[in-house]
Enzyme design. Structure first.
Site, PDB file in Angstrom:
ATOM      1  N   CYS A  26       0.843  -1.194   0.000  1.00 54.48           N
ATOM      2  CA  CYS A  26       0.000   0.000   0.000  1.00 54.48           C
ATOM      3  C   CYS A  26       0.885   1.253   0.000  1.00 54.48           C
ATOM      4  O   CYS A  26       2.036   1.220   0.439  1.00 54.48           O
ATOM      5  CB  CYS A  26      -0.913   0.023   1.230  1.00 54.48           C
ATOM      6  SG  CYS A  26      -2.044  -1.378   1.317  1.00 54.48           S
ATOM      7  N   THR A  27       0.324   2.338  -0.492  1.00 54.53           N
ATOM      8  CA  THR A  27       1.038   3.612  -0.467  1.00 54.53           C
ATOM      9  C   THR A  27       0.860   4.209   0.923  1.00 54.53           C
ATOM     10  O   THR A  27      -0.112   4.913   1.206  1.00 54.53           O
ATOM     11  CB  THR A  27       0.482   4.572  -1.534  1.00 54.53           C
ATOM     12  OG1 THR A  27       0.529   3.922  -2.801  1.00 54.53           O
ATOM     13  CG2 THR A  27       1.307   5.835  -1.585  1.00 54.53           C
TER      14      THR A  27
END
Length: 711
Positions: free
Chosen positions: A575-576
């Protein structure tokens, strides 16, 4: 009793009434925003009226959109845009005083403004100008304030009238059909019809009527007075009367009486209030009256200006009016006007050189519709960019709406809507006038090998991406992996498109603009700057070997080719994961960087500048410096600007790579995707890494701390 019977009633005039068309306020708003700015100098305008045409209704002085001067020459004579000879639109000169604030509007010295306009009428009478252009006798003024945020318009009309002291007395007034014989009425009707049907006289509101002994009638201009006097004919002073009242003349007669006395010293005046019915002269509705004037001889002195009245009444008392157009406007048009308001206000003082046409015409391609893409899209719209395309293959997840500002919970339901589609829908909800398109497509990436059965599909995606980049002016790289930026960087370098990258770490960010492609020349600039590059660059090539070093791209500082960065990663790495405030900062800087490029004389060819750089005097930089790279750190709340030139070994924008792509096309792209080390071999990075690993450094054993090895 005899004295009382001889006392004549005072001549009373029906006041002028005003009507303002909605188009006038729209035109005034445009003129204020685009030309006048904070200049509150008086502006010449035109009003229009016609003779009364109905027994129950008076005509009004009307302001239309054409009443205002054109934006290109607001100080030119406003009659330039007014058609002459229109029987239904007699043009009258006026002046508008539009203030910058509501307080300024209320603080205007209304009596002084009225006297100033009345003096213009007085001067026109004495100079003879009113004989040449009789409409000057009905000169008017309007004061106003335009609240362009709420679309409230405050205004107040004045129709200056010189006060006769003592007042004129009325000997008698009756319908023209009763004052004239049937033959005279018939001849006069024919003469009026001819006067009104001529393009030369239809909109001349004051005239002379001469009736001969044989009942024939002639209508002449005021300047032809000498031809009328002393011939024994009946003489009437005619005017277009907007009033419908059966016993009172209209407001234009007031200044007409003054002219008659000043210019011809006539004290007993027979006047004709010309009125119509369905476009034809109506002698039953028109009036003929007789008035007596008794004013001092000092009136003939030019410097002895009489008092003036004329402020319009509102609901029975003197006061201004207010109209709100927000409810009447089309919501889309209202949104456009409101969106442009802040930008146009910038041009008043802060940024006069801001070119909104260039911004609105720039086509922006956003690769990635996630945290960065959502913010960039909104920032672009705020700057007036109206053409946006978003590319993304992902769907809206439950974790997205809090960080990605274009999505809501409804977009996450039923497995989630495609981001590119949902973003388009929500951008149009925010601003209906935006021209936005969503493309659901994955970007092919090096390090992600393609099975043979999928090759054609991937190549089609490559071709589609190539076409998208070629059809746009600007490319934003807003994806969340390094390798997904490689192919668009290559295509942009080959086409020399303005390209801007925004990349996020956990608490740091990078925003940078890519330099022009290795084979680009200033001839490729086209619409990417406002004024074009200097003449000395007309044939300059910006290749890697040229003395004119180009700026680097996102990959120029790398010593390895982009590879699969998503494999074998934990959830927090997939995930960012960034601090929430990071994306809005980086996105805003990315868009500001674009606006700077579009307003820089060299556009994409502009050199990178540092924060402490001295701005050259050779060209204007209204938005400040134009950096190459901006790197920010939230832990230290710091930001630095850097410059990095292109690398001959860059895997994305070097002359070697772009040449190979231009020679081999999609075959080269497919090889780069399937074989990551191919790019390293092609650019010489493989040999560079081998030589670096075999390089030995002999460290000096001397204990002197001041010695060092320079590499």
């Amino acid at each position: 009793m005899a004295d009382a019977s001889e006392k004549k009633p005072i001549l009373q005039f029906a006041p002028f009434q005003s009507v303002v068309d909605e188009g006038f306020w729209h035109r005034l708003s445009s003129l204020k925003l685009n030309k006048l700015g904070i200049d509150d100098s008086p502006v010449p305008i035109s009003g229009f009226y016609a003779p009364c045409s109905h027994a129950q209704v008076s005509n009004h002085l009307t302001l239309l959109s054409e009443s205002l001067p054109t934006e290109a020459s607001e100080q030119a004579a406003c009659t330039s845009s007014v058609s002459l000879g229109n029987r239904n639109k007699c043009s009258v000169p006026g002046t508008i005083y539009n203030t910058n604030t509501l307080e300024g509007y209320h603080a205007l010295d209304k009596q002084s403004l009225l006297k100033a306009e009345a003096k213009k009428i007085w001067d026109d009478i004495h100079s003879g100008k009113a004989l040449e252009d009789s409409a000057a006798l009905s000169r008017f003024l309007i004061i106003s304030f335009a609240d362009l945020k709420k679309w409230n318009f405050y205004y107040w009309f004045a129709f200056p009238a010189l006060v006769l002291e003592p007042a004129a007395t009325l000997v008698g007034i009756k319908p023209a059909s009763q004052w004239l014989s049937p033959e005279e009425a018939e001849y006069l009707s024919a003469a009026c019809r001819e006067w009104r049907n001529s393009n030369l006289t239809a909109d001349v509101p004051f005239f002379l009527v001469s009736i001969a002994s044989d009942s024939s009638a002639t209508i002449r201009h005021l300047k032809d007075w000498e031809a009328c006097k002393g011939n024994g004919h009946k003489l009437l002073f005619g005017f277009y009367d907007p009033c419908h009242l059966p016993h009172n003349p209209g407001w234009p007669l007031r200044n007409y009486l003054t002219l008659i006395f000043i210019k011809w010293n006539i004290r007993r005046i027979h006047f004709l209030c010309y009125r119509e019915n369905r476009g034809f002269a109506d002698m039953g509705l028109s009036l003929v009256g007789e008035a007596l004037i008794s004013v001092p001889e000092v009136w003939k002195d030019l410097n002895s200006v009489p008092n003036a009245v004329g402020w319009e009444y509102n609901m029975g008392k003197k006061g201004s009016k207010c109209v709100n157009l927000a409810k009447a406007m089309d919501p889309t048009k209202l949104a456009i006007a409101a969106a442009d308001l802040n930008l146009k206000l910038m041009r008043w003082r802060a940024l006069p050189s801001l070119d909104l046409n260039v911004l609105s015409a720039t086509k922006c391609l956003l690769l990635g519709a996630g945290t960065l893409g959502c913010q960039v899209a909104r920032m672009l719209m705020a700057w007036g960019v109206r053409k946006i395309t978003l590319v993304d293959s992902g769907k809206v997840a439950m974790s997205n709406p809090l960080r990605q500002s274009l999505y809501t919970l409804n977009d996450c339901l039923n497995g989630g809507e495609f981001k590119a589609i949902s973003a388009v829908k929500n951008l149009k909800l925010i601003f209906p006038a935006v021209e936005v398109e969503g493309v659901v497509m994955a970007i092919p990436m090096p390090g992600h090998p393609v099975p043979s059965e999928q090759e054609e599909s991937v190549l089609n995606d490559c071709r589609r991406l190539h076409d998208l980049i070629n059809s746009h002016d600007v490319v934003f790289l807003l994806t969340d992996t390094r390798e997904s930026r490689w192919l668009p960087t290559l295509f942009s370098a080959a086409s020399s498109k303005i390209t801007i990258t925004a990349a996020l770490g956990f608490d740091s960010f990078l925003v940078m603009r890519h330099g022009a492609g290795p084979f680009s020349t200033s001839n490729n600039l086209k619409t990417q700057t406002l004024s074009g590059p200097p003449e000395s660059m007309d044939t300059a090539s910006l290749s890697d070997n040229n003395c004119l070093q180009r700026l680097g791209c996102y990959f120029c500082n790398d010593v390895v080719a982009p590879i699969d960065s998503t494999a074998n990663r934990t959830l927090d790495q997939q995930c960012t994961v960034t601090r929430p405030g990071l994306a809005p900062i980086a996105s805003a800087l990315a868009v500001e960087l674009l606006v700077g490029i579009l307003h820089h004389p060299l556009g994409i060819y502009a050199e990178g500048e540092h924060a402490n750089a001295k701005i050259s005097a050779n060209y204007e930089q209204p938005l400040g410096i134009l950096p190459h790279q901006i790197r920010g750190s939230l832990p230290q709340f710091s930001q630095i600007t850097l410059v990095g030139h292109s690398s001959r070994s860059c895997t994305a924008c070097s002359e070697t790579v772009v040449s190979e792509y231009q020679d081999r096309g999609m075959e080269f792209v497919l090889q780069a995707i399937n074989h990551p080390t191919y790019l390293e071999d092609l650019t010489g990075l493989t040999d560079l890494m081998k030589s670096a690993s075999s390089f030995d450094v002999d460290w000096d054993k001397d204990d002197d701390d001041d010695d060092f090895v320079e590499m």
